[in-house]
Design an enzyme around this catalytic site. Structure first.
Site, mmCIF file in Angstrom:
data_model
loop_
_atom_site.group_PDB
_atom_site.id
_atom_site.type_symbol
_atom_site.label_atom_id
_atom_site.label_comp_id
_atom_site.label_asym_id
_atom_site.label_seq_id
_atom_site.Cartn_x
_atom_site.Cartn_y
_atom_site.Cartn_z
ATOM 1 N N GLY A 15 23.880 63.665 -84.681
ATOM 2 C CA GLY A 15 23.983 62.706 -83.594
ATOM 3 C C GLY A 15 25.380 62.399 -83.109
ATOM 4 O O GLY A 15 25.659 61.285 -82.667
ATOM 5 N N SER A 16 26.277 63.394 -83.129
ATOM 6 C CA SER A 16 27.628 63.085 -82.636
ATOM 7 C C SER A 16 27.627 62.919 -81.105
ATOM 8 O O SER A 16 28.351 62.076 -80.573
ATOM 9 C CB SER A 16 28.634 64.148 -83.083
ATOM 10 O OG SER A 16 28.462 65.357 -82.391
ATOM 11 N N ARG A 68 1.342 70.011 -81.221
ATOM 12 C CA ARG A 68 2.523 69.657 -80.423
ATOM 13 C C ARG A 68 2.184 68.553 -79.429
ATOM 14 O O ARG A 68 2.957 67.632 -79.189
ATOM 15 C CB ARG A 68 2.983 70.888 -79.627
ATOM 16 C CG ARG A 68 4.038 71.685 -80.334
ATOM 17 C CD ARG A 68 4.450 72.893 -79.531
ATOM 18 N NE ARG A 68 5.081 73.813 -80.432
ATOM 19 C CZ ARG A 68 6.375 73.779 -80.770
ATOM 20 N NH1 ARG A 68 7.188 72.892 -80.234
ATOM 21 N NH2 ARG A 68 6.864 74.623 -81.634
ATOM 22 N N MET A 93 16.084 69.551 -81.461
ATOM 23 C CA MET A 93 15.776 70.966 -81.678
ATOM 24 C C MET A 93 14.273 71.211 -81.770
ATOM 25 O O MET A 93 13.793 71.866 -82.689
ATOM 26 C CB MET A 93 16.499 71.471 -82.928
ATOM 27 C CG MET A 93 17.989 71.247 -82.898
ATOM 28 S SD MET A 93 18.751 71.811 -81.375
ATOM 29 C CE MET A 93 19.735 73.148 -81.989
ATOM 30 N N ASN A 110 19.724 67.573 -70.969
ATOM 31 C CA ASN A 110 19.991 68.222 -72.263
ATOM 32 C C ASN A 110 21.432 68.722 -72.270
ATOM 33 O O ASN A 110 21.963 69.088 -71.209
ATOM 34 C CB ASN A 110 19.038 69.409 -72.466
ATOM 35 C CG ASN A 110 19.288 70.117 -73.786
ATOM 36 O OD1 ASN A 110 19.383 69.478 -74.839
ATOM 37 N ND2 ASN A 110 19.420 71.432 -73.762
ATOM 38 N N HIS A 112 23.908 71.654 -73.998
ATOM 39 C CA HIS A 112 23.814 72.938 -74.693
ATOM 40 C C HIS A 112 25.231 73.495 -74.883
ATOM 41 O O HIS A 112 26.044 73.457 -73.954
ATOM 42 C CB HIS A 112 22.961 73.916 -73.875
ATOM 43 C CG HIS A 112 22.829 75.246 -74.551
ATOM 44 N ND1 HIS A 112 22.024 75.427 -75.648
ATOM 45 C CD2 HIS A 112 23.433 76.436 -74.321
ATOM 46 C CE1 HIS A 112 22.123 76.686 -76.048
ATOM 47 N NE2 HIS A 112 22.974 77.323 -75.268
ATOM 48 N N GLU A 177 31.958 68.552 -75.472
ATOM 49 C CA GLU A 177 30.618 67.977 -75.273
ATOM 50 C C GLU A 177 30.688 66.447 -75.227
ATOM 51 O O GLU A 177 30.007 65.802 -74.428
ATOM 52 C CB GLU A 177 29.677 68.397 -76.406
ATOM 53 C CG GLU A 177 29.318 69.861 -76.400
ATOM 54 C CD GLU A 177 28.329 70.226 -77.504
ATOM 55 O OE1 GLU A 177 27.324 69.518 -77.682
ATOM 56 O OE2 GLU A 177 28.565 71.230 -78.206
HETATM 57 C C1 GAR Z 1 25.385 70.082 -80.167
HETATM 58 O O1 GAR Z 1 26.397 71.041 -80.245
HETATM 59 C C2 GAR Z 1 24.444 70.379 -79.040
HETATM 60 O O2 GAR Z 1 25.079 70.933 -77.914
HETATM 61 C C3 GAR Z 1 23.521 71.386 -79.679
HETATM 62 O O3 GAR Z 1 23.301 70.870 -80.965
HETATM 63 C C4 GAR Z 1 24.461 70.157 -81.384
HETATM 64 C C5 GAR Z 1 24.029 68.800 -81.850
HETATM 65 O O4 GAR Z 1 25.100 68.119 -82.439
HETATM 66 N N1 GAR Z 1 22.309 71.548 -78.934
HETATM 67 C C6 GAR Z 1 21.676 72.705 -78.779
HETATM 68 O O5 GAR Z 1 22.035 73.745 -79.304
HETATM 69 C C7 GAR Z 1 20.436 72.649 -77.891
HETATM 70 N N2 GAR Z 1 20.086 73.953 -77.436
HETATM 71 P P1 GAR Z 1 25.092 66.541 -82.557
HETATM 72 O O6 GAR Z 1 23.816 66.173 -83.291
HETATM 73 O O7 GAR Z 1 26.296 66.224 -83.386
HETATM 74 O O8 GAR Z 1 25.160 65.951 -81.178
#
Ligand code: GAR
Length: 229
Positions: A15-16, A68, A93, A110, A112, A177
């Site tokens: 969750g950053s 689902r 995810m 979203n 990515h 991000e």
């Molecule tokens: C992030 O890098 C995000 O972009 C990626 O998962 C990570 C989650 O990190 N998302 C994907 O790959 C979706 N296709 P976080 O939990 O620290 O935010």
């Protein structure tokens, strides 16, 4: 200011990005408020992080649902009960079916970790390095049924440096991000960008003006300007 948009963040892990959105939304002039965090994984570290920041956080364990659709029905009613206007998926995810995606069409964002449409899916940093790209980055987009597709709201470019590893690149993309997602949510929540005919349109005059002045290209590695003879 018009009423702030009520936002739910969907997570599956640390969750950053969620934390960067919560932090940005503390600003009085930010056009969105984070009112709920939901995770499909009860063990997600981001849930405690959200609670520590004073945001209600719920686990909706997808394994507890037979289908689902049943999982998504619970998620949907949870979002409705919280009066949610916009969803931000942030490391969520779990693939969503068409029923859920359609209900939240143009209201679900979203993030990515690649410059889409390059490198959808997993292991984006290692794949970008093995393809030898010089510029990598991240994308915030509206969610469509096909994974990591949908109208692109904003992107940040991250140059690949000498001696780069997937981990070092991932760390610098993650920093980008954390800047990009709050920026993109601000654009959507304020109405500065919207979707019309499945394309992003710019509504705010200052943003439209900025787009009239093309930015200088980012060239990587940097170009040395040789003195002319
Ligand atoms: C992030 O890098 C995000 O972009 C990626 O998962 C990570 C989650 O990190 N998302 C994907 O790959 C979706 N296709 P976080 O939990 O620290 O935010």
């Amino acid at each position: 200011m018009t009423k702030k948009k009520r936002v739910a963040i969907l997570i599956s892990g640390r969750g950053s990005n969620m934390a960067s959105l919560i932090e940005a939304a503390r600003a009085p002039d930010y056009p969105a408020e984070i009112v709920l965090v939901a995770s499909n994984r009860p063990e997600a570290a981001g849930l405690d992080r959200a609670r520590a920041a004073g945001i209600p956080a719920v686990a909706i364990d997808h394994k507890a649902y037979a289908t689902r659709m049943a999982f998504e029905a619970k998620l949907h009613t949870t979002l409705l009960d919280a009066g949610i206007d916009l969803i931000c998926s942030a490391g969520f995810m779990r693939m969503l079916t068409g029923g859920f995606v359609d209900r939240w069409r143009n209201r679900q964002l979203n993030i990515h970790p690649s410059l889409l449409p390059s490198f959808p899916g997993l292991d984006t940093h290692a794949r970008a390095l093995s393809e030898g790209v010089k510029i990598h980055g991240c994308t915030v987009h509206f969610v469509r049924l096909e994974m990591d597709t949908g109208p692109i709201i904003a992107q940040a470019a991250v140059p690949v440096v000498a001696g780069e590893t997937a981990d070092s690149l991932a760390a610098r993309v993650l920093e980008a991000e954390h800047v990009l997602y709050p920026h993109a949510l601000r654009l959507v929540a304020s109405g500065a960008v919207a979707v019309e005919n499945d394309e992003i349109v710019t509504k705010a005059a200052d943003l439209a003006a900025a787009q009239q002045r093309p930015p200088r290209p980012l060239v990587w590695p940097p170009v040395r300007i040789e003195a002319r003879i």
